[in-house]
Design an enzyme around this catalytic site. Structure first.
Site, PDB file in Angstrom:
ATOM      1  N   GLY A 383     -41.460 -26.803 -12.269  1.00 22.98           N
ATOM      2  CA  GLY A 383     -41.082 -25.591 -11.556  1.00 22.98           C
ATOM      3  C   GLY A 383     -39.853 -24.930 -12.126  1.00 22.98           C
ATOM      4  O   GLY A 383     -39.652 -23.734 -12.000  1.00 22.98           O
ATOM      5  N   GLY A 385     -38.800 -25.418 -15.485  1.00 23.37           N
ATOM      6  CA  GLY A 385     -38.819 -25.352 -16.935  1.00 23.37           C
ATOM      7  C   GLY A 385     -39.678 -26.446 -17.546  1.00 23.37           C
ATOM      8  O   GLY A 385     -40.196 -27.317 -16.848  1.00 23.37           O
ATOM      9  N   ASP A 498     -38.474 -31.625  -1.584  1.00 23.76           N
ATOM     10  CA  ASP A 498     -39.593 -31.184  -2.431  1.00 23.76           C
ATOM     11  C   ASP A 498     -40.465 -32.372  -2.823  1.00 23.76           C
ATOM     12  O   ASP A 498     -40.885 -32.493  -3.972  1.00 23.76           O
ATOM     13  CB  ASP A 498     -39.066 -30.465  -3.676  1.00 23.76           C
TER      14      ASP A 498
END
Length: 692
Positions: A383, A385, A498
């Site tokens: 997300g 890179g 996350d």
């Protein structure tokens, strides 16, 4: 936050096929008449409309000419349009471009059915969505703010989940709730975006909509990379792809009076915010009542008299504000750059103090290890890179996360991940070996885990047999232990925020390791929960209280763990709605099977014959307890670990999960046609419009 009110006059527009609703013109690069650049632009005006119309997604990009006259172009039509209307809209945009942005090499033009952007700079590889036009409906709902907030969140969140999961990145939806007007929504990303990039583009729309549009009967945001619109009437063609119903109990009835005259709704846009700050509150607008022919004549007469004066006044004010903002912007950029350099130096100094347990790599070492970030070394795209595989001179294999300059992760998240994960030591957390800071380059160096991530196995039918039940059980228990360490046993109380299958990495023995701490939050021992205005994470894994109100706690991670547990048991993604009959997500499908006593059907076929029926029911029960709608009903990770490790722990019956009553309208399902875009940075605003 101060409210900015700009003067404006009302303009009533007749419906047209391709009304121009906003634009951005370049202010630096210009071409001349009869130049090569103009010839290339004319060539594009013939080829790009046809290319878009012939595409199944009504999307096209093209590059024409040689430097310095190269033109990069992108166009996208709404997914509910037909090919002919799409072609006409894009052709109209090319015709309007020279008039609206005369001799500008860079132009972005927005129409309701399509958009066109062309430039002499290559923007096609960027996911930037900062050029935005926003409109807000001034008509208000009569229901309470809390009820409206919940319903708008449900509509936009579920529509965004569906849009990111469809190849064409386009979705339409309808929300039907008693005592509340029916809402219609459209969301769309450019189809060349990855699922993650489209999700990032959609994320901010929730927080901004819930902050600024709650109570408003309509709103829309047009961007190059994604767009969004919702209204109380159906504004798109065809039946909605998604129908959200059975939410009547969530919205209390209101005592609405009989409707009065239908108002003409005026749309306006919010003012320009600073680049790094959240957008300011929308411009206050007005509603004009339809009082008959005489009232309209009087209104038009007044408009005809005062419009020129107001136009001149607006030009003066806008010019003054632009010059002032430009001077301030240069100062802010300078201060921000200086502040980042100071913070980077401080970070390096702190890390060098503990160099015995953490390595500060030279950039040349990273280049050598990854073979200059070669394509052969690329492991995947995260997300924030790309991630590359590398090998140090001593033979040690590493994984290097390279922060992309256009990603949502800035220096704050980079610093957060370094300083946080460097303090964590647990078998089920990925090990951070070191980092590299070299100018604009910011890199994190991890231990290399050869078996990639969990999603690589459980969602691929060809690889599910490689993770039998015994391995999945070890993975489940390892993830639970890792979360318990973060929540309770580490030196800090940490909320990951996350947790998802792609952030669970697997070592050579298939042991799980939680990764990616860029979004993690640190709590003190006395804190129970926190809140944020910037909601970040991944659709399908976010708890309802976090996604809708920005409230996060250890129970937010518990919710994500429950979703992940259901995915491991079923081998299905939570957002893969098309696999679950009438339901939009795995949570609703699982709840239906649980209530029907046929929960065994949830299990992925390769493990169904390996797992004992009692053990299967226990794991599904635990998962449903973790995804309960009310955060207080969910167990802690201490309780989850105890329930997983001991059969003697009695499990209570779970309450219904969040999002369980979101259903798909089967008869309207088809190829994707429309989407409801999102709003990241407010960089400009334009005009007004009658959309009734």
């Amino acid at each position: 936050m101060a409210m900015v009110i700009l003067p404006f006059f009302l303009l009533l527009l007749l419906p047209v096929a391709a009304a121009q609703i906003g634009h951005f013109c370049g202010i630096r690069d210009n071409y001349t008449s009869n130049s090569t650049y103009q010839a290339n632009l004319r060539f594009l005006s013939y080829t790009l409309p046809k290319k878009a119309a012939s595409s199944t997604t009504l999307f096209a990009t093209d590059t024409v000419g040689d430097a310095p006259d190269t033109i990069f172009a992108l166009t996208l039509c709404r997914g509910d349009m037909n090919a002919s209307a799409c072609k006409d809209c894009v052709a109209t945009a090319f015709e309007d471009g020279p008039r609206i942005c005369p001799y500008n090499k860079n132009a972005t033009l927005f129409y309701d059915p399509c958009l066109l952007k062309f430039s002499n700079h290559n923007f096609l590889t960027s996911t930037d969505n900062s050029e935005l036009i926003a409109y807000v409906n001034v008509q208000n709902f009569t229901t309470s703010i809390d009820s409206t907030r919940r319903l708008l969140f449900t509509l936009l969140n579920t529509t965004a989940q569906l849009a990111t999961d469809i190849t064409s990145r386009f979705t339409t939806s309808r929300l039907d709730v008693s005592s509340f007007p029916t809402l219609y929504c459209l969301m769309q990303c450019t189809p060349d975006l990855t699922t993650d990039d489209c999700g990032v583009c959609f994320q901010d729309v929730l927080q901004y909509t819930l902050k600024y549009l709650v109570g408003k009967a309509g709103g829309q945001i047009y961007g190059v990379r994604c767009k969004m619109r919702y209204e109380i009437y159906q504004f798109f063609q065809g039946d909605p792809m998604l129908s959200i119903t059975n939410l009547a109990a969530e919205v209390p009835a209101t005592n609405n009076t009989a409707p009065g005259p239908t108002p003409v709704t005026v749309y306006g846009s919010p003012p320009v915010p600073p680049a790094a700050a959240p957008p300011p509150e929308p411009v206050v607008q007005t509603t004009v009542e339809q009082d008959g022919h005489n009232s309209r004549k009087r209104a038009l007469l007044i408009i005809a008299v005062i419009a020129p004066l107001l136009s001149l006044f607006m030009c003066f004010i806008c010019s003054f504000m632009w010059l002032r903002r430009r001077r301030k912007g240069n100062t802010d950029l300078h201060n921000e750059a200086a502040r980042n350099i100071t913070e980077e130096n401080a970070l390096v100094w702190r890390l060098e103090e503990k160099s015995s347990e953490f390595t500060l790599f030279e950039f040349s070492e990273i280049l050598q290890a990854t073979r200059n970030f070669s394509k052969e070394s690329l492991l995947g795209q995260g997300g924030f890179g790309p991630v590359y595989k590398g090998q140090l001179p001593d033979g040690m294999e590493i994984a290097v996360k390279r922060l992309a300059s256009h990603s949502g992760q800035g220096f704050t998240e980079f610093k957060n991940e370094i300083e946080l994960i460097a303090k964590l030591q647990h078998n089920n957390l990925v090990k951070l070996i070191g980092c590299c800071i070299h100018g604009e380059e910011k890199l994190l160096v991890y231990e290399y885990l050869p078996n990639k991530s969990l999603d690589y196995f459980i969602f691929d039918g060809n690889r599910t047999t490689l993770v039998d039940w015994n391995k999945r059980r070890v993975i489940i228990e390892g993830i639970a232990q890792g979360l318990l360490y973060l929540h309770k046993h580490s030196r800090l109380r940490i909320i990951h925020r996350d947790l998802k299958a792609s952030n669970i990495l697997l070592d050579q023995d298939m042991n799980p390791k939680i990764s990616d701490f860029g979004l993690a939050k640190i709590f003190s021992s006395n804190d129970i929960q926190g809140s944020t205005k910037r909601v970040v994470g991944t659709y399908g894994y976010m708890s309802p209280e976090y996604a809708s109100e920005g409230i996060y706690s250890i129970k937010s991670d518990v919710f994500s763990f429950g979703v992940l547990l259901l995915e491991i048991l079923s081998g299905k993604r939570n957002s893969g709605f098309h696999q679950y009959g009438d339901f939009l997500n795995l949570l609703g499908y699982s709840w239906q099977l649980w209530e029907g006593g046929i929960w065994i059907e949830l299990l992925e076929s390769s493990i169904a014959k390996e797992i004992h029926i009692t053990e299967a029911k226990r794991h599904i029960n635990i998962a449903l307890m973790c995804v309960q709608e009310n955060a207080d009903d969910r167990p802690t990770m201490s309780e989850v670990v105890a329930m997983l490790s001991s059969e003697s722990v009695v499990l209570p019956e779970p309450n219904h999960p969040a999002y369980f009553n979101l259903r798909v309208s089967k008869d309207s399902w088809g190829e994707a046609t429309d989407r409801c875009g999102i709003w990241r940075k407010m960089s400009h605003h334009h005009g007004w419009r009658n959309l009734n």
